[in-house]
Design a protein around this motif. Sequence first.
Motif, short mmCIF file in Angstrom:
data_model
loop_
_atom_site.label_atom_id
_atom_site.label_comp_id
_atom_site.label_asym_id
_atom_site.label_seq_id
_atom_site.Cartn_x
_atom_site.Cartn_y
_atom_site.Cartn_z
N HIS A 1 16.73 -1.08 0.49
CA HIS A 1 17.03 0.09 -0.34
C HIS A 1 15.73 0.72 -0.82
N ASP A 2 15.57 1.98 -0.49
CA ASP A 2 14.36 2.72 -0.85
C ASP A 2 14.62 3.44 -2.18
N PHE A 3 13.97 2.95 -3.23
CA PHE A 3 14.21 3.45 -4.60
C PHE A 3 12.99 4.27 -5.05
N ALA A 4 12.42 5.02 -4.08
CA ALA A 4 11.18 5.78 -4.37
C ALA A 4 11.38 6.76 -5.52
N TYR A 5 12.61 7.32 -5.62
CA TYR A 5 12.88 8.31 -6.68
C TYR A 5 13.70 7.71 -7.81
N GLY A 6 13.59 6.40 -7.96
CA GLY A 6 14.39 5.67 -8.94
C GLY A 6 14.26 6.22 -10.36
N ASN B 1 18.35 10.28 -3.26
CA ASN B 1 18.11 10.49 -1.84
C ASN B 1 17.16 11.64 -1.52
N ASN B 2 16.24 11.35 -0.63
CA ASN B 2 15.44 12.36 0.03
C ASN B 2 16.04 12.52 1.43
N PRO B 3 16.54 13.65 1.83
CA PRO B 3 16.33 14.97 1.25
C PRO B 3 17.49 15.53 0.41
N TRP C 1 -2.80 7.10 -5.12
CA TRP C 1 -3.30 5.78 -5.49
C TRP C 1 -2.81 4.69 -4.55
N ARG C 2 -1.70 4.94 -3.88
CA ARG C 2 -1.07 4.02 -2.93
C ARG C 2 -0.66 2.70 -3.57
N VAL C 3 0.22 2.76 -4.54
CA VAL C 3 0.75 1.53 -5.13
C VAL C 3 2.26 1.50 -4.97
N TYR D 1 9.94 0.12 -4.19
CA TYR D 1 9.64 0.99 -5.32
C TYR D 1 8.19 1.47 -5.15
N THR D 2 7.90 2.60 -5.75
CA THR D 2 6.55 3.14 -5.63
C THR D 2 6.16 3.80 -6.95
N LEU D 3 4.87 3.78 -7.25
CA LEU D 3 4.40 4.49 -8.45
C LEU D 3 4.11 5.96 -8.13
N SER D 4 4.21 6.34 -6.85
CA SER D 4 3.83 7.69 -6.42
C SER D 4 4.57 8.77 -7.18
N LYS D 5 5.88 8.59 -7.36
CA LYS D 5 6.69 9.66 -7.93
C LYS D 5 6.87 9.48 -9.43
N SER D 6 7.12 8.24 -9.87
CA SER D 6 7.40 8.01 -11.30
C SER D 6 6.21 8.37 -12.17
N LEU E 1 18.87 2.33 3.13
CA LEU E 1 19.58 3.21 2.20
C LEU E 1 18.53 3.80 1.27
N ASN E 2 18.85 4.94 0.65
CA ASN E 2 17.86 5.60 -0.20
C ASN E 2 18.55 6.50 -1.22
N TYR E 3 18.62 5.99 -2.46
CA TYR E 3 19.20 6.77 -3.58
C TYR E 3 18.38 6.56 -4.84
N GLY F 1 17.57 11.73 6.77
CA GLY F 1 16.86 10.67 6.08
C GLY F 1 15.35 10.82 6.21
N TYR F 2 14.67 9.94 5.50
CA TYR F 2 13.21 9.95 5.44
C TYR F 2 12.64 9.44 6.77
N PRO F 3 11.82 10.24 7.44
CA PRO F 3 11.43 9.89 8.82
C PRO F 3 10.61 8.60 8.97
N PHE G 1 0.86 -1.20 0.00
CA PHE G 1 0.00 0.00 0.00
C PHE G 1 0.88 1.24 0.00
N GLY G 2 1.62 1.43 -1.08
CA GLY G 2 2.59 2.52 -1.12
C GLY G 2 3.87 2.09 -0.43
N GLY G 3 4.95 2.76 -0.79
CA GLY G 3 6.24 2.42 -0.21
C GLY G 3 6.26 2.61 1.30
N LYS G 4 5.59 3.63 1.77
CA LYS G 4 5.58 3.99 3.20
C LYS G 4 5.19 2.79 4.07
N ALA G 5 4.11 2.11 3.67
CA ALA G 5 3.63 0.97 4.47
C ALA G 5 4.73 -0.10 4.55
C1 LIG Z 1 12.30 8.60 0.44
C2 LIG Z 1 10.88 8.19 0.33
N1 LIG Z 1 10.58 6.91 0.45
C3 LIG Z 1 9.32 6.46 0.37
C4 LIG Z 1 8.29 7.33 0.17
C5 LIG Z 1 6.92 6.73 0.19
O1 LIG Z 1 6.16 6.96 -0.91
P1 LIG Z 1 4.76 6.25 -1.05
O2 LIG Z 1 4.31 5.80 0.29
O3 LIG Z 1 3.86 7.26 -1.64
O4 LIG Z 1 5.00 5.09 -1.94
C6 LIG Z 1 8.53 8.69 0.05
C7 LIG Z 1 7.43 9.64 -0.09
O5 LIG Z 1 7.51 10.81 0.11
C8 LIG Z 1 9.87 9.13 0.13
O6 LIG Z 1 10.18 10.43 0.03
#
Ligand SMILES: Cc1ncc(COP(=O)(O)O)c(C=O)c1O
Length: 403
Positions: A216-221, A188-190, A257-259, A246-251, A184-186, A138-140, A112-116
Amino acid sequence: MSNGEINMPVQFHIQPAKRLGRLPSQFFAKLTQQAARRIAMGHDVINLGQGNPDLPTPSHIVSALQEAIEDPSTHRYSPFRGIPELREAICAHYAREYGVDLDPEQEVAILFGGKAGLVEISQCLLEPGDIALVPDPGYPDYWSGIALAGAQMEVMPLLEDHQFLPDFYEIPKDVRRAAKLMFLNYPNNPTGATANEEFFQSAVAFAKESELVIAHDFAYGAIGFLDRPISFLQIAGAKDVGVEFYTLSKSYNMAGWRVGFVLGNARVISMINELQDHLFVSLFPAVQRAAIVALNGDQSCVKQLVQTYAKRQQALLAPLDDMGYSVKQSKGSFFVWMKTPQGISSEQFSTFLLEHYDVVVAPGIGFGARGEGYVRIALLETEQRLREAGSRIARALNELKAL
Ligand SMILES: Cc1ncc(COP(=O)(O)O)c(C=O)c1O
């Protein structure tokens, strides 16, 4: 009531479980409220403080949802672990885009989205008192999952003179030995930094040596401005030690939509799937069908989006550059990580920008102690608004310099 007594409602104190108390507080809530107050007062506020993509989902994906929703079979429960066609589409996407081979049955979990998923992995791997390593800044949400599991968090500093990459061998030996999980997250946010193959190779070697799992969080892949960001799973041995989110949120501008999905190590994937069997019955099937179209359809919308963010970055930075403030360009993600003026904290600078120039940015300290001295600026407004924001920030810097 035989004895004539009135039955009074019983008053008792409802006590939350301790795990709720361990959750970190929402650092950015205060700034959001302050911004809302100024907007209500009629100010022309440019909000670059959040990470919520502003552009619409590409229309072919929206049409796929409309079509799918007309089919009553999508109104029923999904299979617990998602529709097989989505898992296959995810694997086909990764094979095409990254040359990574994955088994749709064993190496994919739909989220349900990367966050979950980023919160779930800590519940799957950490016992109370265990150690997890997180990037600082890093991402909280990594912190939230670790806190819910009752585990301990140790930070890996991301420093500018180390390209915002952690130095694994700076992690104290006892922490290294005790750590079970590393985030890890690249891109990278922020910080907007990206990682290369060599870095991920060293991460895999470190994980093997230290017997820890890499998440590895590839949210901004999809969003890289210089080179195309690489997937952690492209590295030999990555699947032995880790998974990629991975998430469809950003791409695809599908944040609402939470995928999302997580890929890689079959044992970790089976744990996440098992936990999710008790939490969800996967996503709305119509959304899953539209996600297949996003992943397997024409990818030119993604290229266009990256170009849009690149142009927006130029729009923001040009007025700053013109006034003699050279701000480092972001290599990936849709954030610019800007240094605050000497001697001014990230919160002071953010508050000053909001109260004097009506620009909202996120104070770096909200992402961890090593975020101090920076603010995060999201490229989630039009070029015109970003140019205006850049010029307001430049004027703010001039004013602070003159003080
Ligand atoms: C670094 C990072 N990871 C994961 C997410 C989670 O994205 P989502 O839950 O929309 O898939 C975000 C969203 O802001 C993010 O910035």
